[in-house]
Motif scaffolding. Structure first.
Motif, short mmCIF file in Angstrom:
data_model
loop_
_atom_site.label_atom_id
_atom_site.label_comp_id
_atom_site.label_asym_id
_atom_site.label_seq_id
_atom_site.Cartn_x
_atom_site.Cartn_y
_atom_site.Cartn_z
N LEU A 90 3.89 3.55 4.34
CA LEU A 90 3.25 2.89 3.21
C LEU A 90 3.32 3.80 1.98
CD1 LEU A 90 0.10 1.44 5.00
CD2 LEU A 90 2.35 0.42 4.69
N TYR A 93 0.03 3.45 -3.11
CA TYR A 93 -0.72 2.27 -3.54
C TYR A 93 -1.22 1.48 -2.33
CZ TYR A 93 -2.04 -1.91 -6.06
OH TYR A 93 -2.75 -2.96 -6.57
N GLN A 94 -0.34 1.29 -1.37
CA GLN A 94 -0.73 0.54 -0.16
C GLN A 94 -1.79 1.29 0.63
OE1 GLN A 94 3.39 0.44 1.06
NE2 GLN A 94 3.43 -1.80 1.01
N TYR A 97 -5.01 0.94 -1.34
CA TYR A 97 -5.50 -0.44 -1.22
C TYR A 97 -6.25 -0.62 0.10
CZ TYR A 97 -5.34 -5.50 -0.50
OH TYR A 97 -5.66 -6.80 -0.24
N ASN A 98 -5.69 -0.09 1.17
CA ASN A 98 -6.34 -0.25 2.47
C ASN A 98 -7.63 0.56 2.58
OD1 ASN A 98 -4.99 -2.04 4.63
ND2 ASN A 98 -3.28 -1.16 3.47
N PRO A 204 -1.54 -6.33 4.26
CA PRO A 204 -0.30 -6.23 3.51
C PRO A 204 -0.52 -6.14 1.99
CG PRO A 204 -0.60 -8.46 4.35
CD PRO A 204 -1.73 -7.65 4.89
N ALA A 205 0.29 -5.35 1.36
CA ALA A 205 0.33 -5.28 -0.11
C ALA A 205 1.75 -4.83 -0.44
CB ALA A 205 -0.68 -4.26 -0.63
N ASP A 206 2.25 -5.26 -1.59
CA ASP A 206 3.62 -4.89 -1.94
C ASP A 206 3.73 -3.39 -2.24
OD1 ASP A 206 4.63 -7.40 -1.68
OD2 ASP A 206 4.23 -7.97 -3.77
N ALA A 207 4.83 -2.80 -1.80
CA ALA A 207 5.09 -1.40 -2.15
C ALA A 207 5.50 -1.37 -3.61
CB ALA A 207 6.19 -0.84 -1.27
N LYS A 208 4.87 -0.49 -4.38
CA LYS A 208 5.22 -0.45 -5.80
C LYS A 208 6.29 0.61 -6.07
CE LYS A 208 0.78 -2.16 -7.43
NZ LYS A 208 1.23 -3.52 -7.71
#
Ligand SMILES: Cc1cc2nc3c(=O)[nH]c(=O)nc-3n(C[C@H](O)[C@H](O)[C@H](O)COP(=O)(O)OP(=O)(O)OC[C@H]3O[C@@H](n4cnc5c(N)ncnc54)[C@H](O)[C@@H]3O)c2cc1C
Ligand SMILES: Nc1ncnc2c1ncn2[C@@H]1O[C@H](COP(=O)(O)O)[C@@H](O)[C@H]1O
Lengths: 247, 319
Positions: A90, A93-94, A97-98, A204-208
């Motif tokens: 990850l 950012y991911q 976020y978690n 889930p979150a998009d990888a920036k």
């Protein structure tokens, strides 16, 4: 006090780095992984705060199942609970976020993190988490005092020291000097092996950000190594002046 | 073409050197560069004309004291949204490293910390940053439209490119430190002492110095060179020098033009803090010491004999 400590699993700082077959990450063969050194300061500070004011310390990590090891270390040092959020590769950012999604449900009074992970050396997860939770943060803290809901912290800046004031809830990232982390005692290490670890899958979150390649630094050094005679010293002074043009 | 916002930081009557470095770096990406200075003054901003900054926003806010990362992030966020910036540059110094991620969250941007190179391959940008304490470098892509970067101080060179004036627009802070949940209440400056992070030349001593009473060897050389005094962890742990001077993984990361390591073995954790220095001179009695592997220039011998002579010769050379 309800305390969260963010911990990450990183290669030992003395590890030799080889680029892996994918060309964008290290070859993990023979690498010893440890609890990120700065996170030990974070954990120690959380434990001391609990010992003084009562409360609960939760250690959280976002990573692969192997990261359980460092949660065991955190439990052995004195954390009450441990949470592993499973997710591989990850980006920061991911990860943030978690952590923030976990924290939103728990109302922590204070969150501790390390100043930086010694793998990617970014020092960004703490501020990302604080921004996502919309709480204040102080990074790279070397001295901390908490009176009621007010927090006084000291940190090094270029050319001096800053003193900051913040209100709880707050996030603090730890620098060396904040405290002397304890060594877990053998009976506590044994007990920690039996404590439960809460495991969840990462949301889930998009990888920036994505890594496209990893290379060993290519800087060519001149490598002019001389002895200790007067002539040698003069030659080095001349080189610095005429060749390198730095003095 | 990218529209870039550069976060500027005041320093007495001018801006910090890193601010000028950011201005030069930004112009390599785009012509459309704006500065923002929060809590400074117009004359500080005008010094940026020398480095080609044409436009800047000035935001009225309490000064250095009462600085607040949360309020500054919010001001920058509002400015970005009202002016349509897609790229924001910070210095990877104490302030920038704390502020940049906050701004990235607010504008939904990918963020790369501590960049040492911005690569342009046919219009596609990638960003290089050191990892594993400088033992490797990764190239990264940012997948989002908005981009936030912090650039390692002293790696990007500030290039003079004068314009006649910086056109300054006032931007309303919309907040004050009174509303801040975190703020700076005081700053203690190391008066008269050059900081390792800001110096062009850093001279560090290691365990070989043997005690604080001998540190004048290091100080004298630093003074002759006009540089700052640094130290290895062995020296700091022994209590000979303050932690603020420690270079390395648990100390400061410096990349001066010249780094001089005196009686330092060159452990990986020390190299982590100085291996991106432009030129490295090492002095050590052990020719197998790892520090020589990263050194451009080296003198193998006893620092107690070499340093006084070296200091003298440098003074002579400088006349
Ligand atoms: C997690 C972690 C973080 C760390 N962080 C840092 C950090 O931030 N910064 C840091 O510096 N270290 C750090 N270290 C410590 C590092 O591993 C080394 O122990 C330390 O850098 C050694 O300091 P030194 O080179 O001064 O001493 P030494 O390793 O003892 O080296 C002394 C050198 O001086 C030479 N010498 C002795 N006498 C003379 C003489 N008279 N003339 C010339 N040469 C002489 C010797 O040949 C030797 O090479 C860290 C370690 C760990 C585990
Ligand atoms: N995967 C992770 N899980 C939990 N905490 C993390 C993780 N990565 C980073 N952190 C925390 O954020 C700090 C700074 O990390 P970084 O931003 O990666 O340099 C670390 O010292 C940890 O406290």
């Amino acid at each position: 006090m309800n305390i969260l400590v963010c911990v990450s699993r990183v290669p030992d700082t003395a590890t030799k780095v080889f680029v892996g077959a994918d060309g964008k990450s290290i070859d993990p063969k023979g690498v010893k992984f440890i609890l990120n050194p700065y996170d030990e300061f974070a954990l120690e500070e959380g434990l001391r705060l609990k010992e003084k004011n009562g409360g609960n310390v939760t250690a959280i990590t976002i990573g692969s199942p192997e990261a359980t090891e460092i949660l065991r270390t955190a439990l052995a040092m004195g954390a009450d609970d441990a949470v592993l959020i499973k997710g591989d590769n990850l980006d920061s950012y991911q990860v943030a976020y978690n952590i923030s999604e976990h924290a939103k449900a728990k109302n922590y009074d204070i969150i501790f993190a390390g100043k930086q992970s010694v793998d990617f050396d970014s020092g960004q997860v703490p501020s990302l988490v604080a921004a996502m939770l919309d709480i204040p943060s102080i990074s790279v803290v070397s001295k901390l005092e908490i009176n009621g809901a007010t927090l006084l912290a000291e940190r090094d800046i270029e050319g001096g020291k800053e003193v900051l004031e913040a209100s709880l809830p707050c996030l603090v990232s730890a620098q060396k000097g904040l405290n002397e982390p304890r060594y877990p005692k053998l009976p506590d290490i044994m007990k920690a092996k039996k404590k439960p670890i809460e495991e969840l899958d990462a949301k889930p979150a998009d990888a920036k950000v994505s890594v496209i390649s990893m290379e060993l630094p290519s800087k060519e050094r001149v490598g002019k190594i001389l002895g200790d005679s007067d002539a040698d010293i003069s030659e080095i002074v001349r080189s610095l002046h005429e060749e390198a043009k730095v003095i | 073409m990218s529209k870039i916002l550069v976060y500027l930081e005041p320093n007495n009557n001018s801006l910090k050197r890193v601010s000028y470095e950011l201005i030069t770096a930004a112009h390599k990406i785009s012509e459309n560069v704006f500065g923002v200075l929060i809590g400074g003054n117009e004359s500080q901003l005008q010094t940026a004309a020398e480095f080609g900054l044409k436009n800047a926003f000035a935001v009225n806010f309490d000064g250095d004291k009462n600085y607040s990362s949360t309020q500054h992030a919010e001001i920058i966020n509002r400015l970005i949204k009202s002016e349509g910036f897609d790229t924001v540059l910070f210095s990877a110094n104490a302030t920038g490293l704390e502020l940049a991620p906050r701004v990235a969250v607010k504008i939904d941007a990918g963020y790369v910390a501590d960049c040492v190179a911005i690569n342009n391959e046919g219009g596609k940008y990638s960003y290089s940053k050191p990892v594993y304490a400088g033992k490797a470098v990764v190239k990264t892509l940012i997948n989002t439209e908005n981009v936030v970067l912090s650039l390692r101080p002293n790696v990007f060179t500030a290039v003079k490119n004068p314009v006649s004036t910086v056109s300054v627009t006032n931007f309303d802070a919309g907040t004050s430190s009174a509303e801040a949940k975190v703020k700076v209440t005081s700053i203690a400056r190391n008066e008269g002492k050059l900081d390792v992070l800001e110096a062009d030349i850093v001279v560090s001593g290691g365990r070989a110095v043997k005690g604080p009473e001998n540190y004048n060897l290091i100080e004298n050389l630093a003074q002759a060179l006009g540089g700052a005094v640094g130290a290895s962890r062995a020296v700091v742990d022994a209590g000979w020098r303050p932690h603020a001077e420690q270079v390395g993984q648990t100390g400061k990361t410096v990349s001066p033009t010249l780094y001089v390591a005196c009686g330092i073995s060159g452990a990986v954790q020390h190299l982590a803090g100085m291996s991106s220095s432009k030129v490295i001179l090492a002095i050590n009695k052990d020719k197998e010491a790892p520090i020589f592997k990263v050194a451009d220039y080296g003198l193998v011998g006893d620092i107690f004999e070499i340093l006084p002579k070296l200091t003298e010769k440098i003074k002579q050379m400088k006349g």
